[in-house]
Design a protein around this motif. Structure first.
Motif, PDB file in Angstrom:
ATOM      1  N   THR A 130       0.832  -1.198   0.000  1.00 16.35           N
ATOM      2  CA  THR A 130       0.000   0.000   0.000  1.00 16.35           C
ATOM      3  C   THR A 130       0.867   1.249   0.000  1.00 16.35           C
ATOM      4  O   THR A 130       0.606   2.204  -0.742  1.00 16.35           O
ATOM      5  CB  THR A 130      -0.934   0.010   1.222  1.00 16.35           C
ATOM      6  N   ALA A 131       1.910   1.257   0.823  1.00 20.15           N
ATOM      7  CA  ALA A 131       2.826   2.404   0.861  1.00 20.15           C
ATOM      8  C   ALA A 131       3.492   2.600  -0.493  1.00 20.15           C
ATOM      9  O   ALA A 131       3.631   3.740  -0.977  1.00 20.15           O
ATOM     10  CB  ALA A 131       3.876   2.187   1.951  1.00 20.15           C
ATOM     11  N   LEU A 132       3.914   1.509  -1.124  1.00 19.55           N
ATOM     12  CA  LEU A 132       4.526   1.610  -2.450  1.00 19.55           C
ATOM     13  C   LEU A 132       3.521   2.148  -3.467  1.00 19.55           C
ATOM     14  O   LEU A 132       3.880   2.944  -4.346  1.00 19.55           O
ATOM     15  CB  LEU A 132       5.036   0.237  -2.880  1.00 19.55           C
ATOM     16  N   THR A 133       2.276   1.738  -3.331  1.00 22.01           N
ATOM     17  CA  THR A 133       1.226   2.237  -4.225  1.00 22.01           C
ATOM     18  C   THR A 133       1.061   3.745  -4.090  1.00 22.01           C
ATOM     19  O   THR A 133       0.960   4.471  -5.093  1.00 22.01           O
ATOM     20  CB  THR A 133      -0.108   1.542  -3.910  1.00 22.01           C
ATOM     21  N   TYR A 134       1.032   4.239  -2.850  1.00 22.71           N
ATOM     22  CA  TYR A 134       0.940   5.687  -2.638  1.00 22.71           C
ATOM     23  C   TYR A 134       2.142   6.399  -3.245  1.00 22.71           C
ATOM     24  O   TYR A 134       2.009   7.474  -3.838  1.00 22.71           O
ATOM     25  CB  TYR A 134       0.862   6.006  -1.145  1.00 22.71           C
ATOM     26  N   ALA A 135       3.311   5.799  -3.087  1.00 20.48           N
ATOM     27  CA  ALA A 135       4.521   6.417  -3.625  1.00 20.48           C
ATOM     28  C   ALA A 135       4.444   6.532  -5.146  1.00 20.48           C
ATOM     29  O   ALA A 135       4.811   7.568  -5.724  1.00 20.48           O
ATOM     30  CB  ALA A 135       5.749   5.604  -3.209  1.00 20.48           C
ATOM     31  N   ILE A 136       3.962   5.490  -5.806  1.00 18.90           N
ATOM     32  CA  ILE A 136       3.853   5.519  -7.260  1.00 18.90           C
ATOM     33  C   ILE A 136       2.776   6.512  -7.706  1.00 18.90           C
ATOM     34  O   ILE A 136       2.932   7.218  -8.703  1.00 18.90           O
ATOM     35  CB  ILE A 136       3.538   4.107  -7.794  1.00 18.90           C
ATOM     36  N   ALA A 137       1.686   6.580  -6.934  1.00 16.97           N
ATOM     37  CA  ALA A 137       0.572   7.465  -7.299  1.00 16.97           C
ATOM     38  C   ALA A 137       0.844   8.932  -6.957  1.00 16.97           C
ATOM     39  O   ALA A 137       0.128   9.813  -7.432  1.00 16.97           O
ATOM     40  CB  ALA A 137      -0.705   7.012  -6.605  1.00 16.97           C
ATOM     41  N   GLY A 138       1.872   9.197  -6.128  1.00 19.61           N
ATOM     42  CA  GLY A 138       2.176  10.565  -5.731  1.00 19.61           C
ATOM     43  C   GLY A 138       3.643  10.900  -5.954  1.00 19.61           C
ATOM     44  O   GLY A 138       4.218  10.569  -6.983  1.00 19.61           O
ATOM     45  N   ASN A 139       4.253  11.553  -4.966  1.00 14.38           N
ATOM     46  CA  ASN A 139       5.665  11.928  -5.038  1.00 14.38           C
ATOM     47  C   ASN A 139       6.502  10.761  -4.508  1.00 14.38           C
ATOM     48  O   ASN A 139       6.570  10.536  -3.294  1.00 14.38           O
ATOM     49  CB  ASN A 139       5.912  13.199  -4.214  1.00 14.38           C
ATOM     50  N   PHE A 140       7.134  10.029  -5.408  1.00 14.96           N
ATOM     51  CA  PHE A 140       7.817   8.794  -5.031  1.00 14.96           C
ATOM     52  C   PHE A 140       8.969   9.054  -4.073  1.00 14.96           C
ATOM     53  O   PHE A 140       9.116   8.377  -3.056  1.00 14.96           O
ATOM     54  CB  PHE A 140       8.332   8.085  -6.289  1.00 14.96           C
ATOM     55  N   GLU A 141       9.783  10.054  -4.353  1.00 16.27           N
ATOM     56  CA  GLU A 141      10.982  10.297  -3.542  1.00 16.27           C
ATOM     57  C   GLU A 141      10.617  10.696  -2.120  1.00 16.27           C
ATOM     58  O   GLU A 141      11.156  10.149  -1.148  1.00 16.27           O
ATOM     59  CB  GLU A 141      11.831  11.398  -4.195  1.00 16.27           C
ATOM     60  N   ASP A 142       9.677  11.638  -1.967  1.00 13.50           N
ATOM     61  CA  ASP A 142       9.279  12.061  -0.623  1.00 13.50           C
ATOM     62  C   ASP A 142       8.560  10.942   0.118  1.00 13.50           C
ATOM     63  O   ASP A 142       8.715  10.790   1.342  1.00 13.50           O
ATOM     64  CB  ASP A 142       8.376  13.292  -0.702  1.00 13.50           C
ATOM     65  N   ALA A 143       7.753  10.157  -0.604  1.00 10.71           N
ATOM     66  CA  ALA A 143       7.026   9.062   0.043  1.00 10.71           C
ATOM     67  C   ALA A 143       7.996   8.033   0.620  1.00 10.71           C
ATOM     68  O   ALA A 143       7.846   7.588   1.767  1.00 10.71           O
ATOM     69  CB  ALA A 143       6.082   8.409  -0.953  1.00 10.71           C
ATOM     70  N   THR A 144       8.986   7.635  -0.159  1.00  7.13           N
ATOM     71  CA  THR A 144       9.931   6.627   0.326  1.00  7.13           C
ATOM     72  C   THR A 144      10.812   7.187   1.442  1.00  7.13           C
ATOM     73  O   THR A 144      11.178   6.464   2.372  1.00  7.13           O
ATOM     74  CB  THR A 144      10.796   6.096  -0.821  1.00  7.13           C
ATOM     75  N   PHE A 145      11.160   8.484   1.360  1.00  4.19           N
ATOM     76  CA  PHE A 145      11.956   9.109   2.427  1.00  4.19           C
ATOM     77  C   PHE A 145      11.185   9.087   3.748  1.00  4.19           C
ATOM     78  O   PHE A 145      11.730   8.691   4.792  1.00  4.19           O
ATOM     79  CB  PHE A 145      12.314  10.536   2.045  1.00  4.19           C
ATOM     80  N   CYS A 146       9.922   9.521   3.717  1.00  5.71           N
ATOM     81  CA  CYS A 146       9.118   9.542   4.939  1.00  5.71           C
ATOM     82  C   CYS A 146       8.869   8.134   5.454  1.00  5.71           C
ATOM     83  O   CYS A 146       8.869   7.890   6.668  1.00  5.71           O
ATOM     84  CB  CYS A 146       7.795  10.249   4.675  1.00  5.71           C
ATOM     85  N   TRP A 147       8.675   7.198   4.548  1.00  4.13           N
ATOM     86  CA  TRP A 147       8.483   5.794   4.916  1.00  4.13           C
ATOM     87  C   TRP A 147       9.685   5.283   5.695  1.00  4.13           C
ATOM     88  O   TRP A 147       9.546   4.682   6.775  1.00  4.13           O
ATOM     89  CB  TRP A 147       8.248   5.024   3.635  1.00  4.13           C
TER      90      TRP A 147
END
Length: 305
Positions: A206-223
């Motif tokens: 689910t987290a990876l899905t959000y990252a792909i659907a939004g800002n990938f770099e910021d999503a993975t950093f916050c994750w």
């Protein structure tokens, strides 16, 4: 067959979403309360036995019906998959709640927005500001999208050979982990650990899905950097990635009644507002489309091969 079961159940849930109160959920809740009352002596082993009694008979029953119907006709087995998925999914009525709260915030109806959020989330929201309402609503809708859509669909696909057993496993484990959290002694610990195991992979997908659907770099950093600080690790993974993908801040302090509840900060960028609620719902639907496209490609590849 699994892909078309998912597609049909999602279409049905979108066109005819379930509405609160949910009779099957209420019946199951009463059953889990009865089990807790009978077995909760504060021991870990009692919690494990109660969890098994709450989950295993349901899974066996769902599987037996599937075997019976599929033996009569594969079409009946497919219809059973669709029906069970329909009743285990439930994101649409939560997304409708979120969009209703966004409309109330835009209209300046803070008291009505607080009441709507409290009815959905539970707890006291009377001291929430507009920013608090927007922030908590986004947290709720992201968590609901995982618990009542992405996690359900993943486990359904993983155990597709057993019919809808995977979907029911994920939902029952999720319900028990939340319902038995904070119970007396060690009774609820097994339910928490079981769902942690079951939820580990779905939360990260689910987290990876959000990252792909939004800002990938910021999503993975916050994750990577923020999720471990959240009280519920898997929920922290989902919320941190979602906040980073959207470029907003979630978590932080909340005024609950006379007390201030301190929570870790998740995400980057701006504080969310009413329009961000709609953006969160849109991001989740984009994520679902990504899953469906990936599933369709797998189906086509199987046909070609």
């Amino acid at each position: 067959m699994a892909f078309f079961s998912v597609l049909a159940s999602l279409a049905l849930e979108h066109l005819r979403p379930l509405r609160q109160p949910l009779p099957h959920y209420q019946q199951y809740s009463r059953f889990t309360q009865w089990l807790e009352h009978r077995f909760n002596a504060g021991d870990y082993s009692h919690g494990a036995i109660a969890w098994a009694l709450a989950v295993v008979p349901v899974l066996v029953g769902v599987w037996l019906v599937f075997v019976l119907l599929d033996g009569i006709s594969p079409l009946l087995g497919w219809a059973w998959n669709v029906a069970v998925l329909y009743f285990t999914l439930g994101f649409k009525y939560f997304s409708d709640d979120a969009e209703r709260i966004a409309r109330l915030l835009r209209g300046g109806e803070l008291d009505a927005a607080r009441a709507q959020l409290a009815a959905w989330r539970g707890g006291d929201a009377t001291h929430f500001s507009a920013d608090d309402i927007a922030r908590v609503t986004i947290e709720q809708v992201m968590a609901a999208s995982h618990r009542q859509m992405f996690g359900v669909l993943l486990w359904f696909v993983l155990l597709a050979s057993l019919g809808p057993v995977g979907a029911v496993l994920f939902r029952t484990a999720s319900i028990l982990a939340r319902r038995w959290a904070g119970t007396r002694g060690l009774f609820g610990v097994f339910a928490q650990r079981a769902f942690h195991f079951i939820n580990w992979l779905p939360a990260r997908l689910t987290a990876l899905t959000y990252a792909i659907a939004g800002n990938f770099e910021d999503a993975t950093f916050c994750w990577r950097t923020q999720a471990p600080a959240w009280p519920e690790p898997e929920e922290g993974v989902v919320l941190a990635a979602g906040a980073g993908a959207m470029g907003i801040k979630l978590g932080q302090a909340l005024n609950v009644g006379p007390d201030t509840v301190w929570r870790p900060e998740l995400g980057t960028g701006q504080a969310p507002e009413a329009d961000c609620i709609d953006s969160a719902v849109s991001m989740i639907w984009r994520g679902l489309v990504i899953w469906l496209v990936a599933g369709l490609l797998i189906v086509i590849a199987g046909w070609v091969a």
